[in-house]
Write a protein that holds these residues in place. Structure first.
Motif, PDB file in Angstrom:
ATOM      1  N   TYR A   1       0.813  -1.208   0.000  1.00  0.00           N
ATOM      2  CA  TYR A   1       0.000   0.000   0.000  1.00  0.00           C
ATOM      3  C   TYR A   1       0.849   1.262   0.000  1.00  0.00           C
ATOM      4  CZ  TYR A   1      -5.057  -0.314   0.035  1.00  0.00           C
ATOM      5  OH  TYR A   1      -6.368  -0.423  -0.361  1.00  0.00           O
ATOM      6  N   ALA A   2       2.032   1.208   0.611  1.00  0.00           N
ATOM      7  CA  ALA A   2       2.884   2.398   0.637  1.00  0.00           C
ATOM      8  C   ALA A   2       3.268   2.822  -0.779  1.00  0.00           C
ATOM      9  CB  ALA A   2       4.134   2.118   1.468  1.00  0.00           C
ATOM     10  N   TYR A   3       3.597   1.859  -1.616  1.00  0.00           N
ATOM     11  CA  TYR A   3       3.973   2.170  -3.002  1.00  0.00           C
ATOM     12  C   TYR A   3       2.774   2.739  -3.771  1.00  0.00           C
ATOM     13  CZ  TYR A   3       8.127  -0.629  -2.017  1.00  0.00           C
ATOM     14  OH  TYR A   3       9.276  -1.123  -1.461  1.00  0.00           O
ATOM     15  N   CYS A   4       1.590   2.218  -3.507  1.00  0.00           N
ATOM     16  CA  CYS A   4       0.404   2.721  -4.191  1.00  0.00           C
ATOM     17  C   CYS A   4       0.058   4.130  -3.724  1.00  0.00           C
ATOM     18  CB  CYS A   4      -0.766   1.773  -3.964  1.00  0.00           C
ATOM     19  SG  CYS A   4      -0.546   0.154  -4.759  1.00  0.00           S
ATOM     20  N   MET A   5       0.259   4.409  -2.444  1.00  0.00           N
ATOM     21  CA  MET A   5       0.021   5.761  -1.942  1.00  0.00           C
ATOM     22  C   MET A   5       1.064   6.739  -2.484  1.00  0.00           C
ATOM     23  SD  MET A   5      -2.789   5.822  -0.247  1.00  0.00           S
ATOM     24  CE  MET A   5      -3.304   4.741  -1.603  1.00  0.00           C
TER      25      MET A   5
ATOM     26  N   LEU B   1       4.548  -3.540  -8.530  1.00  0.00           N
ATOM     27  CA  LEU B   1       4.477  -2.155  -8.070  1.00  0.00           C
ATOM     28  C   LEU B   1       5.299  -1.210  -8.938  1.00  0.00           C
ATOM     29  CD1 LEU B   1       4.762  -3.037  -4.296  1.00  0.00           C
ATOM     30  CD2 LEU B   1       2.696  -2.284  -5.494  1.00  0.00           C
ATOM     31  N   ILE B   2       6.291  -1.737  -9.646  1.00  0.00           N
ATOM     32  CA  ILE B   2       7.145  -0.886 -10.481  1.00  0.00           C
ATOM     33  C   ILE B   2       6.344  -0.173 -11.575  1.00  0.00           C
ATOM     34  CG2 ILE B   2       9.085  -0.881 -12.094  1.00  0.00           C
ATOM     35  CD1 ILE B   2      10.301  -3.170 -10.409  1.00  0.00           C
ATOM     36  N   PRO B   3       5.521  -0.886 -12.381  1.00  0.00           N
ATOM     37  CA  PRO B   3       4.768  -0.165 -13.424  1.00  0.00           C
ATOM     38  C   PRO B   3       3.751   0.821 -12.859  1.00  0.00           C
ATOM     39  CG  PRO B   3       4.857  -2.524 -13.891  1.00  0.00           C
ATOM     40  CD  PRO B   3       5.322  -2.346 -12.485  1.00  0.00           C
ATOM     41  N   ILE B   4       3.264   0.579 -11.645  1.00  0.00           N
ATOM     42  CA  ILE B   4       2.315   1.502 -11.024  1.00  0.00           C
ATOM     43  C   ILE B   4       3.021   2.803 -10.655  1.00  0.00           C
ATOM     44  CG2 ILE B   4       0.729   1.857  -9.093  1.00  0.00           C
ATOM     45  CD1 ILE B   4       0.345  -1.203  -9.012  1.00  0.00           C
ATOM     46  N   VAL B   5       4.162   2.682  -9.969  1.00  0.00           N
ATOM     47  CA  VAL B   5       4.895   3.876  -9.543  1.00  0.00           C
ATOM     48  C   VAL B   5       5.443   4.640 -10.746  1.00  0.00           C
ATOM     49  CG1 VAL B   5       6.921   4.711  -8.280  1.00  0.00           C
ATOM     50  CG2 VAL B   5       5.460   2.949  -7.278  1.00  0.00           C
ATOM     51  N   THR B   6       6.083   3.938 -11.676  1.00  0.00           N
ATOM     52  CA  THR B   6       6.662   4.626 -12.833  1.00  0.00           C
ATOM     53  C   THR B   6       5.567   5.180 -13.745  1.00  0.00           C
ATOM     54  OG1 THR B   6       6.879   2.542 -14.061  1.00  0.00           O
ATOM     55  CG2 THR B   6       8.765   3.252 -12.753  1.00  0.00           C
TER      56      THR B   6
ATOM     57  N   ALA C   1       2.316   6.440  -5.515  1.00  0.00           N
ATOM     58  CA  ALA C   1       1.814   6.680  -6.870  1.00  0.00           C
ATOM     59  C   ALA C   1       0.613   7.615  -6.866  1.00  0.00           C
ATOM     60  CB  ALA C   1       1.446   5.355  -7.537  1.00  0.00           C
ATOM     61  N   ALA C   2      -0.156   7.590  -5.783  1.00  0.00           N
ATOM     62  CA  ALA C   2      -1.347   8.437  -5.684  1.00  0.00           C
ATOM     63  C   ALA C   2      -1.022   9.846  -5.195  1.00  0.00           C
ATOM     64  CB  ALA C   2      -2.360   7.791  -4.744  1.00  0.00           C
ATOM     65  N   GLY C   3       0.255  10.121  -4.896  1.00  0.00           N
ATOM     66  CA  GLY C   3       0.646  11.453  -4.472  1.00  0.00           C
ATOM     67  C   GLY C   3       0.416  11.738  -3.003  1.00  0.00           C
ATOM     68  N   GLN C   4       0.321  10.683  -2.181  1.00  0.00           N
ATOM     69  CA  GLN C   4       0.073  10.863  -0.752  1.00  0.00           C
ATOM     70  C   GLN C   4       1.340  10.856   0.089  1.00  0.00           C
ATOM     71  OE1 GLN C   4      -3.477  11.617  -1.643  1.00  0.00           O
ATOM     72  NE2 GLN C   4      -3.157  11.377   0.548  1.00  0.00           N
ATOM     73  N   LEU C   5       2.421  10.318  -0.435  1.00  0.00           N
ATOM     74  CA  LEU C   5       3.699  10.296   0.254  1.00  0.00           C
ATOM     75  C   LEU C   5       4.804  10.368  -0.780  1.00  0.00           C
ATOM     76  CD1 LEU C   5       4.967   7.055   0.247  1.00  0.00           C
ATOM     77  CD2 LEU C   5       2.811   6.791   1.442  1.00  0.00           C
ATOM     78  N   ASP C   6       6.057  10.416  -0.317  1.00  0.00           N
ATOM     79  CA  ASP C   6       7.141  10.770  -1.232  1.00  0.00           C
ATOM     80  C   ASP C   6       8.233   9.729  -1.410  1.00  0.00           C
ATOM     81  OD1 ASP C   6       6.235  13.650  -1.539  1.00  0.00           O
ATOM     82  OD2 ASP C   6       6.536  13.523   0.633  1.00  0.00           O
ATOM     83  N   LEU C   7       8.401   8.843  -0.431  1.00  0.00           N
ATOM     84  CA  LEU C   7       9.568   7.963  -0.449  1.00  0.00           C
ATOM     85  C   LEU C   7       9.252   6.666   0.275  1.00  0.00           C
ATOM     86  CD1 LEU C   7      12.641   8.014  -1.258  1.00  0.00           C
ATOM     87  CD2 LEU C   7      13.090   8.949   1.017  1.00  0.00           C
ATOM     88  N   VAL C   8       9.659   5.543  -0.330  1.00  0.00           N
ATOM     89  CA  VAL C   8       9.556   4.231   0.311  1.00  0.00           C
ATOM     90  C   VAL C   8      10.920   3.563   0.222  1.00  0.00           C
ATOM     91  CG1 VAL C   8       8.382   1.993   0.369  1.00  0.00           C
ATOM     92  CG2 VAL C   8       7.142   4.018  -0.439  1.00  0.00           C
TER      93      VAL C   8
ATOM     94  N   ALA D   1      11.859   3.719  -3.671  1.00  0.00           N
ATOM     95  CA  ALA D   1      10.888   4.282  -4.608  1.00  0.00           C
ATOM     96  C   ALA D   1      10.612   5.714  -4.196  1.00  0.00           C
ATOM     97  CB  ALA D   1       9.590   3.479  -4.595  1.00  0.00           C
ATOM     98  N   ALA D   2      10.535   6.595  -5.169  1.00  0.00           N
ATOM     99  CA  ALA D   2      10.300   8.010  -4.890  1.00  0.00           C
ATOM    100  C   ALA D   2       9.381   8.609  -5.934  1.00  0.00           C
ATOM    101  CB  ALA D   2      11.624   8.780  -4.848  1.00  0.00           C
TER     102      ALA D   2
END
Length: 260
Positions: free
Chosen positions: A191-195, A217-222, A197-204, A244-245
């Motif tokens: 969920y952290a990676y999805c958040m 999760l890579i194609p979602i974030v990128t 991607a959704a612009g709710q946080l900055d770094l995992v 991930a950032a």
């Protein structure tokens, strides 16, 4: 076939796995430890049943494709198309009754993740991406995903599932990044990676991930405009130590500390 041609099938995988897993959630479960005598690494009948139904569908529809799965190992992993499956990413949250878990489904083409989906059937959310774009579908409707701007590490919200999952050396390095970030929170798994991607946080920042923990999760974030690499700045689909950032400036600043 293009990624678009697989989209409906990936939706079927998500629906079928969700229908299989959800009846187990918040019930009395038999819980096994994958590593007896070591750290607690739980697996349940829900994990196994969810992966089994996805494997059956893949083999029936695309028998020439490969499969990499957390619960039942690898088959034809040298095929041009390979599915990477994690039926429940966040099993510890699952067995505790918290809905911070999801089913991860990735499609690799010649070793590169070209499509990923995170499905949370209890909440009814799906995050998906194909590197070029990413989208959300859930109770609040549908929308495109986009990371947020963050100009400096001192302004960043940082997530990791738990620093206790890191070895002593990696934890000490992580804590240096944590000291620079504005806010650090723990938990989340996929969920952290999805958040992000959704612009709710900055770094995992994570360590010791397996391919099935990160490939989807890579194609979602990128696709949402972010970046995912190893701590060494290399491609992340094989797992390991992952960062991930949402903003490349934060990614670069954190990498400097991680490799300092």
């Amino acid at each position: 076939m293009t990624v678009i041609d697989f989209a409906a099938f990936i939706g079927r995988l998500a629906t079928s796995s969700g229908d299989t897993i959800l009846p187990f959630f918040r019930t009395s479960l038999t819980i096994d430890n994958k590593q007896p005598g070591r750290d607690f690494d739980p697996v349940t009948e829900a994990d196994r049943a969810g992966e089994a139904v996805m494997r059956r569908l893949i083999k029936a529809s695309f028998p020439q494709h490969g499969i990499i799965g957390e619960e039942f190992g690898n088959e034809r992993e040298d095929a041009d198309y390979v599915w990477v499956l994690d039926p429940i990413d966040g099993t510890k949250s699952f067995i505790a009754g918290f809905p911070v878990w999801g089913t991860l489904i990735a499609l690799l083409h010649k070793g590169t993740p070209v499509f990923g989906m995170m499905h949370q059937p209890f909440i009814g959310e799906r995050f998906s991406g194909d590197n070029g774009s990413a989208s959300y579908k859930g109770p609040s409707g549908e929308r495109r995903l986009s990371v947020r701007r963050c100009t400096a590490l001192k302004e960043a919200t940082l997530f990791t599932t738990s620093p206790l999952l890191m070895n002593d050396s990696d934890r000490a390095i992580f804590e240096k990044v944590q000291a620079e970030a504005r806010l650090t929170r723990f938990g989340g798994d996929c969920y952290a990676y999805c958040m992000l991607a959704a612009g709710q946080l900055d770094l995992v920042i994570e360590t010791e991930l397996k391919p099935y923990d990160i490939a989807a999760l890579i194609p979602i974030v990128t696709g949402a405009g972010g970046i995912v690499t190893t701590w060494e700045g290399k491609p992340a689909q094989s797992g390991g130590r992952i960062i991930a950032a949402g903003d490349k400036r934060v990614h670069e600043a954190a990498l400097k500390i991680l490799n300092g």
